[in-house]
Design a protein around this motif. Structure first.
Motif, PDB file in Angstrom:
ATOM      1  N   ARG A 100     -12.928  -1.951  -2.929  1.00 16.19           N
ATOM      2  CA  ARG A 100     -11.760  -1.345  -2.313  1.00 16.19           C
ATOM      3  C   ARG A 100     -10.553  -1.633  -3.209  1.00 16.19           C
ATOM      4  O   ARG A 100     -10.444  -2.693  -3.823  1.00 16.19           O
ATOM      5  CB  ARG A 100     -11.469  -1.945  -0.930  1.00 16.19           C
ATOM      6  N   ARG A 158       0.849  -1.193   0.000  1.00 13.92           N
ATOM      7  CA  ARG A 158       0.000   0.000   0.000  1.00 13.92           C
ATOM      8  C   ARG A 158       0.883   1.241   0.000  1.00 13.92           C
ATOM      9  O   ARG A 158       1.973   1.257   0.576  1.00 13.92           O
ATOM     10  CB  ARG A 158      -0.939  -0.018   1.197  1.00 13.92           C
ATOM     11  N   ASP A 187     -11.000  -4.106   3.959  1.00 18.26           N
ATOM     12  CA  ASP A 187     -11.299  -2.744   4.394  1.00 18.26           C
ATOM     13  C   ASP A 187     -10.030  -1.897   4.328  1.00 18.26           C
ATOM     14  O   ASP A 187      -9.684  -1.186   5.264  1.00 18.26           O
ATOM     15  CB  ASP A 187     -11.857  -2.772   5.823  1.00 18.26           C
ATOM     16  N   TRP A 188      -9.340  -2.027   3.197  1.00 19.89           N
ATOM     17  CA  TRP A 188      -8.131  -1.242   2.974  1.00 19.89           C
ATOM     18  C   TRP A 188      -7.889  -1.187   1.470  1.00 19.89           C
ATOM     19  O   TRP A 188      -8.502  -1.939   0.718  1.00 19.89           O
ATOM     20  CB  TRP A 188      -6.933  -1.877   3.705  1.00 19.89           C
ATOM     21  N   GLU A 242      -6.398  -2.470  -1.066  1.00 19.27           N
ATOM     22  CA  GLU A 242      -5.638  -3.643  -1.515  1.00 19.27           C
ATOM     23  C   GLU A 242      -4.967  -3.346  -2.853  1.00 19.27           C
ATOM     24  O   GLU A 242      -5.643  -3.067  -3.842  1.00 19.27           O
ATOM     25  CB  GLU A 242      -6.587  -4.826  -1.660  1.00 19.27           C
ATOM     26  N   GLU A 258      -7.212  -5.444   8.511  1.00 20.43           N
ATOM     27  CA  GLU A 258      -7.680  -4.839   7.267  1.00 20.43           C
ATOM     28  C   GLU A 258      -8.300  -5.840   6.305  1.00 20.43           C
ATOM     29  O   GLU A 258      -9.011  -5.460   5.374  1.00 20.43           O
ATOM     30  CB  GLU A 258      -6.538  -4.095   6.562  1.00 20.43           C
ATOM     31  N   LYS A 259      -8.086  -7.144   6.526  1.00 14.17           N
ATOM     32  CA  LYS A 259      -8.711  -8.164   5.680  1.00 14.17           C
ATOM     33  C   LYS A 259     -10.126  -8.496   6.161  1.00 14.17           C
ATOM     34  O   LYS A 259     -10.870  -9.196   5.469  1.00 14.17           O
ATOM     35  CB  LYS A 259      -7.860  -9.443   5.670  1.00 14.17           C
ATOM     36  N   ARG A 260     -10.469  -8.062   7.360  1.00 12.83           N
ATOM     37  CA  ARG A 260     -11.808  -8.178   7.955  1.00 12.83           C
ATOM     38  C   ARG A 260     -12.378  -9.599   7.950  1.00 12.83           C
ATOM     39  O   ARG A 260     -13.486  -9.846   7.433  1.00 12.83           O
ATOM     40  CB  ARG A 260     -12.779  -7.227   7.273  1.00 12.83           C
TER      41      ARG A 260
END
Length: 367
Positions: free
Chosen positions: A291, A128, A267-268, A270, A197-199
């Motif tokens: 996302r 990222r 939730d990032w 990717e 962040e992978k939730r």
């Protein structure tokens, strides 16, 4: 000079945390493996600098005895591993004149070395880019050719004066997935790494609302151990999640082909997400949140569903009957090892011939 005139002498520089390819989880290393082997297959002279235990068609220069993740504590991974990477880069650039191009996958650690070398370096940014430290470091190297693995990845730094030599979407050898027969589809799958962040918690909730079993094949990194023990392990136990742990390459095609869908509730931003193309190649649709690179990989309604909120993923699961396995598999054509290698060879050619980078896609103008 063009890449078609003669075999190029290429150094591929891998992170040392995992072997190439990795024994289990490790996306960047799998991409490096696919690219390196395909370059060798096409006749280029490739030297792979990587962790010991790596397997490659190229000439291997092992820079550690083993993959660092196998034997290091969390403290060592944070404090010792960076030094080992810098030592590797120092050795490589002392030999830079042995290569026509150095292709580094070692992020910003590469930049000070590349700036002093006459041999051109291409740096693929696999992570990222919306991190404050990158905004301090990257502008120091405006002449360094960088490669993104998705167009979306660049959005976080679009205001900086950087040289993007191109976008090269990741690719893999997907033959084992394409050959895997489609299974019964009795469960939802989550595959990857258990990190906030992978939730994975959202995946549990989607499966609960759909009334379907959830099977999780995932790695718990030492850096995420607290998150696993305090939040996810109790959540899995309370919801009867079938946690099968980290699985290897041989097991993944069947795991995905037997699933009704892969849940990808990230939730990032990717940068790519290899698991999406693996799932598609296995004929398994992907139900994902919009996302990062997701819209560049999934074709909505054909290879899966792109959802705005995790609650919408429930509706996506309910619509899986409209997705055809052959449509999923057809969607991976741009993400094979061959297609990725074509893109990188074009980057090498333009770099060695002095051509400027191509214009950015129009989509970069808007988030």
């Amino acid at each position: 000079m063009t890449t078609s005139d003669f075999p190029l002498r290429i150094a591929q520089v891998a992170p040392l945390y995992e072997s190439v390819p990795p024994q289990a989880y490790g996306g960047t290393e799998r991409v490096i493996s696919a690219l390196t082997d395909e370059l060798v297959r096409r006749g280029h002279r490739v030297t792979l600098f990587a962790a010991g235990g790596s397997r490659t068609r190229a000439r291997l220069e092992p820079c550690t005895a083993d993959a660092l993740r196998l034997g290091m504590s969390r403290w060592e991974l944070e404090r010792v591993a960076p030094h080992l990477h810098l030592a590797m880069l120092s050795e490589i650039y002392a030999r830079a004149d042995e290569f026509d191009v150095i292709h580094a996958h070692t992020d910003i650690w590469t930049l000070p070395f590349a700036a002093q070398a006459s041999t051109p370096t291409v740096v693929t940014m696999h992570g990222r880019l919306d991190l404050p430290e990158l905004r301090q470091v990257l502008p120091r190297y405006p002449a360094q050719p960088l490669v993104s693995i998705s167009d979306h990845q660049r959005l976080a730094v679009r205001d900086l004066d950087l040289w993007w030599a191109g976008t090269c979407h990741n690719g893999l050898d997907l033959s084992a997935y394409l050959r895997q027969p489609r299974g019964s589809g009795e469960y939802l799958a989550f595959l990857g790494r258990l990190t906030p962040e992978k939730r994975p918690d959202w995946a549990v909730e989607v499966a609960r609302r759909c009334g379907m079993p959830l099977r999780v094949a995932a790695k718990v990194d030492p850096l995420d151990l607290d998150y696993w023990e305090s939040e996810i392990e109790p959540l899995f136990a309370a919801n009867d999640v079938d946690f099968i742990g980290e699985i290897d390459e041989a097991a993944k095609p069947a795991f995905l082909a037997d699933a009704a869908a892969l849940l990808f509730p990230i939730d990032w931003p990717e940068p790519f997400g290899l698991v999406m193309i693996e799932s598609m190649a296995a004929g398994c649709p992907v139900v994902a949140l919009r996302r990062g690179s997701v819209p560049e990989v999934i074709q909505h309604g054909v290879s899966g569903f792109i959802c705005e909120r995790f609650e919408d993923m429930v509706h996506g699961v309910e619509q899986l009957g409209s997705i055809d396995a052959d449509g999923c598999r057809a969607g991976v054509a741009p993400f094979t090892a061959e297609a990725m290698t074509d893109r990188y060879l074009d980057v090498y050619r333009r770099l060695l011939s002095g051509e400027t980078a191509p214009a950015l896609d129009d989509m970069l103008a808007t988030p």
